[in-house]
Design a protein around this motif. Structure first.
Motif, PDB file in Angstrom:
ATOM      1  N   PRO A  76       0.831  -1.203   0.000  1.00  0.00           N
ATOM      2  CA  PRO A  76       0.000   0.000   0.000  1.00  0.00           C
ATOM      3  C   PRO A  76       0.868   1.256   0.000  1.00  0.00           C
ATOM      4  O   PRO A  76       2.057   1.201   0.326  1.00  0.00           O
ATOM      5  CB  PRO A  76      -0.789  -0.123   1.305  1.00  0.00           C
ATOM      6  CG  PRO A  76       0.049  -0.975   2.175  1.00  0.00           C
ATOM      7  CD  PRO A  76       0.784  -1.918   1.267  1.00  0.00           C
ATOM      8  N   GLY A  77       0.274   2.369  -0.324  1.00  0.00           N
ATOM      9  CA  GLY A  77       1.001   3.624  -0.293  1.00  0.00           C
ATOM     10  C   GLY A  77       1.372   4.014   1.124  1.00  0.00           C
ATOM     11  O   GLY A  77       0.848   3.468   2.099  1.00  0.00           O
ATOM     12  N   PRO A  78       2.298   4.960   1.247  1.00  0.00           N
ATOM     13  CA  PRO A  78       2.707   5.405   2.580  1.00  0.00           C
ATOM     14  C   PRO A  78       1.583   6.140   3.298  1.00  0.00           C
ATOM     15  O   PRO A  78       0.670   6.663   2.668  1.00  0.00           O
ATOM     16  CB  PRO A  78       3.885   6.337   2.293  1.00  0.00           C
ATOM     17  CG  PRO A  78       3.710   6.774   0.886  1.00  0.00           C
ATOM     18  CD  PRO A  78       2.987   5.666   0.177  1.00  0.00           C
TER      19      PRO A  78
ATOM     20  N   GLY B 214       2.513  -3.992   8.334  1.00  0.00           N
ATOM     21  CA  GLY B 214       3.943  -4.024   8.036  1.00  0.00           C
ATOM     22  C   GLY B 214       4.268  -3.413   6.690  1.00  0.00           C
ATOM     23  O   GLY B 214       5.262  -2.695   6.538  1.00  0.00           O
ATOM     24  N   ARG B 215       3.420  -3.666   5.718  1.00  0.00           N
ATOM     25  CA  ARG B 215       3.664  -3.109   4.383  1.00  0.00           C
ATOM     26  C   ARG B 215       3.458  -1.598   4.361  1.00  0.00           C
ATOM     27  O   ARG B 215       4.161  -0.884   3.648  1.00  0.00           O
ATOM     28  CB  ARG B 215       2.766  -3.799   3.355  1.00  0.00           C
ATOM     29  CG  ARG B 215       3.204  -5.221   3.101  1.00  0.00           C
ATOM     30  CD  ARG B 215       2.268  -5.947   2.178  1.00  0.00           C
ATOM     31  NE  ARG B 215       2.723  -7.320   1.993  1.00  0.00           N
ATOM     32  CZ  ARG B 215       1.932  -8.334   1.767  1.00  0.00           C
ATOM     33  NH1 ARG B 215       0.627  -8.161   1.671  1.00  0.00           N
ATOM     34  NH2 ARG B 215       2.428  -9.539   1.618  1.00  0.00           N
ATOM     35  N   THR B 216       2.513  -1.116   5.151  1.00  0.00           N
ATOM     36  CA  THR B 216       2.332   0.340   5.248  1.00  0.00           C
ATOM     37  C   THR B 216       3.552   0.962   5.913  1.00  0.00           C
ATOM     38  O   THR B 216       4.045   2.008   5.461  1.00  0.00           O
ATOM     39  CB  THR B 216       1.050   0.687   6.029  1.00  0.00           C
ATOM     40  OG1 THR B 216      -0.066   0.115   5.340  1.00  0.00           O
ATOM     41  CG2 THR B 216       0.867   2.190   6.153  1.00  0.00           C
ATOM     42  N   ALA B 217       4.062   0.329   6.957  1.00  0.00           N
ATOM     43  CA  ALA B 217       5.281   0.824   7.602  1.00  0.00           C
ATOM     44  C   ALA B 217       6.445   0.820   6.615  1.00  0.00           C
ATOM     45  O   ALA B 217       7.246   1.762   6.565  1.00  0.00           O
ATOM     46  CB  ALA B 217       5.611  -0.030   8.819  1.00  0.00           C
ATOM     47  N   TYR B 218       6.536  -0.218   5.794  1.00  0.00           N
ATOM     48  CA  TYR B 218       7.600  -0.335   4.792  1.00  0.00           C
ATOM     49  C   TYR B 218       7.522   0.816   3.783  1.00  0.00           C
ATOM     50  O   TYR B 218       8.516   1.506   3.542  1.00  0.00           O
ATOM     51  CB  TYR B 218       7.476  -1.687   4.085  1.00  0.00           C
ATOM     52  CG  TYR B 218       8.416  -1.883   2.928  1.00  0.00           C
ATOM     53  CD1 TYR B 218       9.732  -2.267   3.139  1.00  0.00           C
ATOM     54  CD2 TYR B 218       7.985  -1.691   1.619  1.00  0.00           C
ATOM     55  CE1 TYR B 218      10.597  -2.445   2.074  1.00  0.00           C
ATOM     56  CE2 TYR B 218       8.845  -1.868   0.552  1.00  0.00           C
ATOM     57  CZ  TYR B 218      10.148  -2.255   0.788  1.00  0.00           C
ATOM     58  OH  TYR B 218      10.997  -2.427  -0.271  1.00  0.00           O
ATOM     59  N   SER B 219       6.358   1.037   3.204  1.00  0.00           N
ATOM     60  CA  SER B 219       6.251   2.098   2.199  1.00  0.00           C
ATOM     61  C   SER B 219       6.459   3.479   2.825  1.00  0.00           C
ATOM     62  O   SER B 219       7.046   4.367   2.200  1.00  0.00           O
ATOM     63  CB  SER B 219       4.917   2.025   1.456  1.00  0.00           C
ATOM     64  OG  SER B 219       3.833   2.271   2.322  1.00  0.00           O
ATOM     65  N   THR B 220       6.027   3.642   4.062  1.00  0.00           N
ATOM     66  CA  THR B 220       6.225   4.916   4.745  1.00  0.00           C
ATOM     67  C   THR B 220       7.705   5.138   5.036  1.00  0.00           C
ATOM     68  O   THR B 220       8.205   6.257   4.926  1.00  0.00           O
ATOM     69  CB  THR B 220       5.381   4.987   6.026  1.00  0.00           C
ATOM     70  OG1 THR B 220       4.006   4.761   5.679  1.00  0.00           O
ATOM     71  CG2 THR B 220       5.504   6.333   6.713  1.00  0.00           C
TER      72      THR B 220
ATOM     73  N   LYS C 253      10.103   4.141   3.166  1.00  0.00           N
ATOM     74  CA  LYS C 253      10.699   4.526   1.883  1.00  0.00           C
ATOM     75  C   LYS C 253      10.468   6.015   1.619  1.00  0.00           C
ATOM     76  O   LYS C 253      11.366   6.710   1.134  1.00  0.00           O
ATOM     77  CB  LYS C 253      10.123   3.686   0.735  1.00  0.00           C
ATOM     78  CG  LYS C 253      10.412   2.215   0.861  1.00  0.00           C
ATOM     79  CD  LYS C 253      11.890   1.951   0.939  1.00  0.00           C
ATOM     80  CE  LYS C 253      12.193   0.487   1.052  1.00  0.00           C
ATOM     81  NZ  LYS C 253      13.611   0.245   1.280  1.00  0.00           N
ATOM     82  N   LEU C 254       9.287   6.513   1.937  1.00  0.00           N
ATOM     83  CA  LEU C 254       9.008   7.938   1.808  1.00  0.00           C
ATOM     84  C   LEU C 254       9.925   8.735   2.728  1.00  0.00           C
ATOM     85  O   LEU C 254      10.497   9.758   2.321  1.00  0.00           O
ATOM     86  CB  LEU C 254       7.540   8.230   2.122  1.00  0.00           C
ATOM     87  CG  LEU C 254       7.117   9.702   2.107  1.00  0.00           C
ATOM     88  CD1 LEU C 254       7.346  10.334   0.733  1.00  0.00           C
ATOM     89  CD2 LEU C 254       5.653   9.822   2.529  1.00  0.00           C
ATOM     90  N   ALA C 255      10.105   8.266   3.951  1.00  0.00           N
ATOM     91  CA  ALA C 255      10.987   8.949   4.899  1.00  0.00           C
ATOM     92  C   ALA C 255      12.420   9.003   4.367  1.00  0.00           C
ATOM     93  O   ALA C 255      13.100  10.028   4.504  1.00  0.00           O
ATOM     94  CB  ALA C 255      10.948   8.242   6.257  1.00  0.00           C
TER      95      ALA C 255
END
Length: 154
Positions: free
Chosen positions: A3-5, A28-34, A36-38
């Motif tokens: 999913p997106g951040p 976990g996937r939301t944390a992952y994409s977020t 990447k944004l960070a």
């Protein structure tokens, strides 16, 4: 698959359980994409703050099957990541581990042109998401990282 951040204050995203249902794959996937944004936010802020000649570049290898990203996913996802999705590296939708490494080496060695603050998508500098260009979030993240790590400074 990811999913997106879901960007929030750095003091929130720095904590375990920052996203709904943190014990699930979706959380976990939301944390992952977020995260990447960070990382892109920090690259932009580093690019503003580092002295000339010291570059900061964000690198995205694309989808790279076989890296263990789904090691804690359910059995169907793990099976697909190990046995089915590697075939996608024969298409433009995925990158093999070897190609991802070569692309990264090209960025580091300067073969791929990537000025400081760039986002490199596989083999070329590209524009990252609109959300990743937010100077206020970049400064807030920088300030939070400085504050959080200050106790560990020598």
């Amino acid at each position: 698959m990811v999913p997106g951040p879901a960007w929030k204050s750095p003091d929130i995203v720095a904590r375990t359980g920052a996203f709904p249902k943190p014990d699930t794959a979706a959380g976990g996937r939301t944390a992952y994409s977020t995260s990447k944004l960070a990382a892109i936010y920090l690259v932009h802020e580093y690019a503003r703050r580092l002295p000339a000649g010291v570059d900061a570049v964000a690198y995205n290898p694309g989808f790279v099957p076989g890296t263990g990203l789904a090691r804690n996913a359910g059995p169907v996802s793990r099976f697909a990541m190990r046995h089915i999705l590697p075939v996608m590296t024969l298409t433009p939708f995925a990158t093999s581990r070897g190609a991802a490494g070569r692309y990264l080496a090209d960025v580091v060695l300067g073969t791929t042109e990537a000025p400081t603050g760039s986002y490199v998508d596989r083999a070329r500098a590209a524009r990252s998401s609109e959300e990743s260009y937010d100077p206020q979030s970049e400064r807030e993240l920088w300030d939070a990282a400085e504050r959080i790590t200050a106790a560990y400074a020598a």
